[in-house]
Scaffold this motif. Structure first.
Motif, PDB file in Angstrom:
ATOM      1  N   MET A  87       0.819  -1.181   0.000  1.00  0.00           N
ATOM      2  CA  MET A  87       0.000   0.000   0.000  1.00  0.00           C
ATOM      3  C   MET A  87       0.873   1.260   0.000  1.00  0.00           C
ATOM      4  SD  MET A  87      -2.928   1.297   2.645  1.00  0.00           S
ATOM      5  CE  MET A  87      -4.134   0.037   2.364  1.00  0.00           C
ATOM      6  N   HIS A  88       1.466   1.628   1.135  1.00  0.00           N
ATOM      7  CA  HIS A  88       2.280   2.841   1.228  1.00  0.00           C
ATOM      8  C   HIS A  88       3.752   2.467   1.200  1.00  0.00           C
ATOM      9  CE1 HIS A  88      -1.371   4.964   2.220  1.00  0.00           C
ATOM     10  NE2 HIS A  88      -1.609   4.091   3.185  1.00  0.00           N
ATOM     11  N   LYS A  89       4.559   3.328   0.630  1.00  0.00           N
ATOM     12  CA  LYS A  89       5.987   3.045   0.509  1.00  0.00           C
ATOM     13  C   LYS A  89       6.855   3.957   1.369  1.00  0.00           C
ATOM     14  CE  LYS A  89       5.237   1.298  -3.967  1.00  0.00           C
ATOM     15  NZ  LYS A  89       5.560   0.553  -4.978  1.00  0.00           N
ATOM     16  N   GLN A  90       6.314   5.083   1.766  1.00  0.00           N
ATOM     17  CA  GLN A  90       7.058   6.035   2.580  1.00  0.00           C
ATOM     18  C   GLN A  90       6.087   6.705   3.543  1.00  0.00           C
ATOM     19  OE1 GLN A  90       8.624   8.684  -0.438  1.00  0.00           O
ATOM     20  NE2 GLN A  90      10.541   7.559  -0.525  1.00  0.00           N
ATOM     21  N   ILE A  91       6.657   7.317   4.587  1.00  0.00           N
ATOM     22  CA  ILE A  91       5.845   8.142   5.479  1.00  0.00           C
ATOM     23  C   ILE A  91       6.609   9.432   5.753  1.00  0.00           C
ATOM     24  CG2 ILE A  91       6.686   7.052   7.588  1.00  0.00           C
ATOM     25  CD1 ILE A  91       3.849   7.585   8.767  1.00  0.00           C
ATOM     26  N   TYR A  92       5.864  10.529   5.714  1.00  0.00           N
ATOM     27  CA  TYR A  92       6.378  11.850   6.047  1.00  0.00           C
ATOM     28  C   TYR A  92       5.463  12.417   7.122  1.00  0.00           C
ATOM     29  CZ  TYR A  92       8.957  11.536   1.655  1.00  0.00           C
ATOM     30  OH  TYR A  92       9.780  11.137   0.653  1.00  0.00           O
ATOM     31  N   VAL A  93       5.978  12.576   8.315  1.00  0.00           N
ATOM     32  CA  VAL A  93       5.220  13.168   9.406  1.00  0.00           C
ATOM     33  C   VAL A  93       5.600  14.642   9.446  1.00  0.00           C
ATOM     34  CG1 VAL A  93       4.806  13.140  11.886  1.00  0.00           C
ATOM     35  CG2 VAL A  93       5.252  10.992  10.674  1.00  0.00           C
TER      36      VAL A  93
ATOM     37  N   PHE B  12      19.720  15.079   8.437  1.00  0.00           N
ATOM     38  CA  PHE B  12      18.762  15.767   7.586  1.00  0.00           C
ATOM     39  C   PHE B  12      19.176  15.633   6.127  1.00  0.00           C
ATOM     40  CE2 PHE B  12      18.166  17.541  11.723  1.00  0.00           C
ATOM     41  CZ  PHE B  12      16.796  17.708  11.801  1.00  0.00           C
ATOM     42  N   ASN B  13      18.191  15.403   5.276  1.00  0.00           N
ATOM     43  CA  ASN B  13      18.428  15.292   3.843  1.00  0.00           C
ATOM     44  C   ASN B  13      18.521  16.705   3.278  1.00  0.00           C
ATOM     45  OD1 ASN B  13      18.097  15.125   1.025  1.00  0.00           O
ATOM     46  ND2 ASN B  13      16.992  13.211   1.198  1.00  0.00           N
ATOM     47  N   PRO B  14      19.684  17.099   2.752  1.00  0.00           N
ATOM     48  CA  PRO B  14      19.848  18.471   2.250  1.00  0.00           C
ATOM     49  C   PRO B  14      18.921  18.801   1.076  1.00  0.00           C
ATOM     50  CG  PRO B  14      21.807  17.155   1.789  1.00  0.00           C
ATOM     51  CD  PRO B  14      20.904  16.319   2.638  1.00  0.00           C
ATOM     52  N   GLN B  15      18.467  17.789   0.336  1.00  0.00           N
ATOM     53  CA  GLN B  15      17.553  18.031  -0.775  1.00  0.00           C
ATOM     54  C   GLN B  15      16.183  18.491  -0.294  1.00  0.00           C
ATOM     55  OE1 GLN B  15      18.211  14.024  -2.493  1.00  0.00           O
ATOM     56  NE2 GLN B  15      18.463  15.153  -4.416  1.00  0.00           N
ATOM     57  N   PHE B  16      15.845  18.184   0.951  1.00  0.00           N
ATOM     58  CA  PHE B  16      14.548  18.548   1.508  1.00  0.00           C
ATOM     59  C   PHE B  16      14.698  19.449   2.732  1.00  0.00           C
ATOM     60  CE2 PHE B  16      13.930  14.529  -0.712  1.00  0.00           C
ATOM     61  CZ  PHE B  16      12.901  14.883  -1.580  1.00  0.00           C
ATOM     62  N   THR B  17      15.744  20.245   2.736  1.00  0.00           N
ATOM     63  CA  THR B  17      16.011  21.122   3.875  1.00  0.00           C
ATOM     64  C   THR B  17      16.370  22.518   3.378  1.00  0.00           C
ATOM     65  OG1 THR B  17      16.777  19.246   5.190  1.00  0.00           O
ATOM     66  CG2 THR B  17      17.452  21.432   5.927  1.00  0.00           C
ATOM     67  N   ASN B  18      15.679  23.512   3.933  1.00  0.00           N
ATOM     68  CA  ASN B  18      16.005  24.907   3.647  1.00  0.00           C
ATOM     69  C   ASN B  18      15.615  25.724   4.876  1.00  0.00           C
ATOM     70  OD1 ASN B  18      13.182  25.318   3.491  1.00  0.00           O
ATOM     71  ND2 ASN B  18      13.174  25.080   1.259  1.00  0.00           N
TER      72      ASN B  18
ATOM     73  N   LYS C  59      12.822  27.019   5.538  1.00  0.00           N
ATOM     74  CA  LYS C  59      11.409  26.839   5.876  1.00  0.00           C
ATOM     75  C   LYS C  59      11.106  25.482   6.481  1.00  0.00           C
ATOM     76  CE  LYS C  59       9.877  29.852   2.167  1.00  0.00           C
ATOM     77  NZ  LYS C  59       9.113  29.934   0.929  1.00  0.00           N
ATOM     78  N   GLY C  60      11.896  24.483   6.112  1.00  0.00           N
ATOM     79  CA  GLY C  60      11.639  23.129   6.595  1.00  0.00           C
ATOM     80  C   GLY C  60      12.881  22.271   6.515  1.00  0.00           C
ATOM     81  N   ALA C  61      12.849  21.163   7.226  1.00  0.00           N
ATOM     82  CA  ALA C  61      13.995  20.255   7.255  1.00  0.00           C
ATOM     83  C   ALA C  61      13.495  18.816   7.232  1.00  0.00           C
ATOM     84  CB  ALA C  61      14.841  20.507   8.505  1.00  0.00           C
ATOM     85  N   GLY C  62      14.000  18.049   6.259  1.00  0.00           N
ATOM     86  CA  GLY C  62      13.621  16.653   6.109  1.00  0.00           C
ATOM     87  C   GLY C  62      14.516  15.756   6.947  1.00  0.00           C
ATOM     88  N   MET C  63      14.016  15.333   8.098  1.00  0.00           N
ATOM     89  CA  MET C  63      14.794  14.506   9.018  1.00  0.00           C
ATOM     90  C   MET C  63      14.604  13.035   8.663  1.00  0.00           C
ATOM     91  SD  MET C  63      14.860  14.569  13.188  1.00  0.00           S
ATOM     92  CE  MET C  63      13.134  14.223  13.430  1.00  0.00           C
ATOM     93  N   GLU C  64      15.706  12.326   8.521  1.00  0.00           N
ATOM     94  CA  GLU C  64      15.675  10.905   8.184  1.00  0.00           C
ATOM     95  C   GLU C  64      15.563  10.077   9.457  1.00  0.00           C
ATOM     96  OE1 GLU C  64      19.289  10.502   5.940  1.00  0.00           O
ATOM     97  OE2 GLU C  64      18.417  11.482   4.186  1.00  0.00           O
ATOM     98  N   LEU C  65      14.458   9.320   9.569  1.00  0.00           N
ATOM     99  CA  LEU C  65      14.221   8.477  10.738  1.00  0.00           C
ATOM    100  C   LEU C  65      14.614   7.031  10.469  1.00  0.00           C
ATOM    101  CD1 LEU C  65      10.696   9.852  11.668  1.00  0.00           C
ATOM    102  CD2 LEU C  65      12.881  10.443  12.734  1.00  0.00           C
ATOM    103  N   GLY C  66      14.696   6.656   9.223  1.00  0.00           N
ATOM    104  CA  GLY C  66      15.006   5.294   8.807  1.00  0.00           C
ATOM    105  C   GLY C  66      14.728   5.184   7.326  1.00  0.00           C
ATOM    106  N   GLU C  67      14.841   3.980   6.801  1.00  0.00           N
ATOM    107  CA  GLU C  67      14.591   3.793   5.378  1.00  0.00           C
ATOM    108  C   GLU C  67      13.136   4.139   5.052  1.00  0.00           C
ATOM    109  OE1 GLU C  67      14.919   0.353   1.949  1.00  0.00           O
ATOM    110  OE2 GLU C  67      15.834   0.008   3.897  1.00  0.00           O
ATOM    111  N   ASN C  68      12.959   5.166   4.234  1.00  0.00           N
ATOM    112  CA  ASN C  68      11.635   5.637   3.803  1.00  0.00           C
ATOM    113  C   ASN C  68      10.777   6.195   4.932  1.00  0.00           C
ATOM    114  OD1 ASN C  68      12.044   4.995   1.030  1.00  0.00           O
ATOM    115  ND2 ASN C  68      11.692   2.857   1.539  1.00  0.00           N
ATOM    116  N   LEU C  69      11.413   6.623   6.015  1.00  0.00           N
ATOM    117  CA  LEU C  69      10.706   7.214   7.161  1.00  0.00           C
ATOM    118  C   LEU C  69      11.265   8.606   7.409  1.00  0.00           C
ATOM    119  CD1 LEU C  69      11.026   4.156   9.567  1.00  0.00           C
ATOM    120  CD2 LEU C  69       9.090   4.690   8.080  1.00  0.00           C
ATOM    121  N   TYR C  70      10.401   9.613   7.375  1.00  0.00           N
ATOM    122  CA  TYR C  70      10.862  10.987   7.487  1.00  0.00           C
ATOM    123  C   TYR C  70       9.946  11.806   8.382  1.00  0.00           C
ATOM    124  CZ  TYR C  70      13.099   9.436   3.198  1.00  0.00           C
ATOM    125  OH  TYR C  70      13.802   8.721   2.276  1.00  0.00           O
TER     126      TYR C  70
END
Length: 134
Positions: free
Chosen positions: A1-7, A28-34, A36-47
């Motif tokens: 069903m779902h492949k990733q989660i972004y909280v 933090f993934n620099p591609q999703f960080t500026n 305004k927001g920051a993409g924190m990696e919690l695990g494989e496909n978990l953010y």
């Protein structure tokens, strides 16, 4: 069903929140960080997307309750061991997080948690088996 989660989580001070979670051990993934927001990696496909409150308001018309006084939900993450649970809680405490309770040992599951600088609750659990049959 779902492949990733972004909280998505609104934060009052993005730089301070990033520093807190880096001290706990997250990256933090620099591609999703500026600014305004920051993409924190919690695990494989978990953010977790830490979003400045101003930016987060562009996604919803609802008010953000003060997470230090209200709970609208919390994040629960699995860990490889009891030691990892305890180590992450200790790092969160050292980085200025609040520890709202004691560790809980249910035999098959061990858990403990912390509140980040904005009061969001993070629960950490290690499952060593299955719950007893009801």
């Amino acid at each position: 069903m779902h492949k990733q989660i972004y909280v998505n989580m609104p934060v009052k001070d993005l730089a301070r929140s990033k520093a807190f979670f880096e001290a706990v051990g997250y990256k933090f993934n620099p591609q999703f960080t500026n600014d305004k927001g920051a993409g924190m990696e919690l695990g494989e496909n978990l953010y977790a997307m830490l979003l400045s409150e101003e930016f987060a308001r562009t996604f919803t018309p609802k008010a953000f309750p003060d997470a230090k006084t209200a709970t609208t939900g919390w994040v629960c993450l699995s860990c490889e061991s009891r030691e990892e649970v305890d180590a992450l809680v200790a790092k969160a405490r050292a980085a200025g997080g609040n520890i709202p309770g004691e560790a809980q040992d249910h035999g098959f599951m061990y858990g403990h948690g912390f509140e980040d600088l904005d009061g969001h609750h993070w629960e950490l659990v290690h499952m060593s088996g299955m719950p007893p049959q009801a």
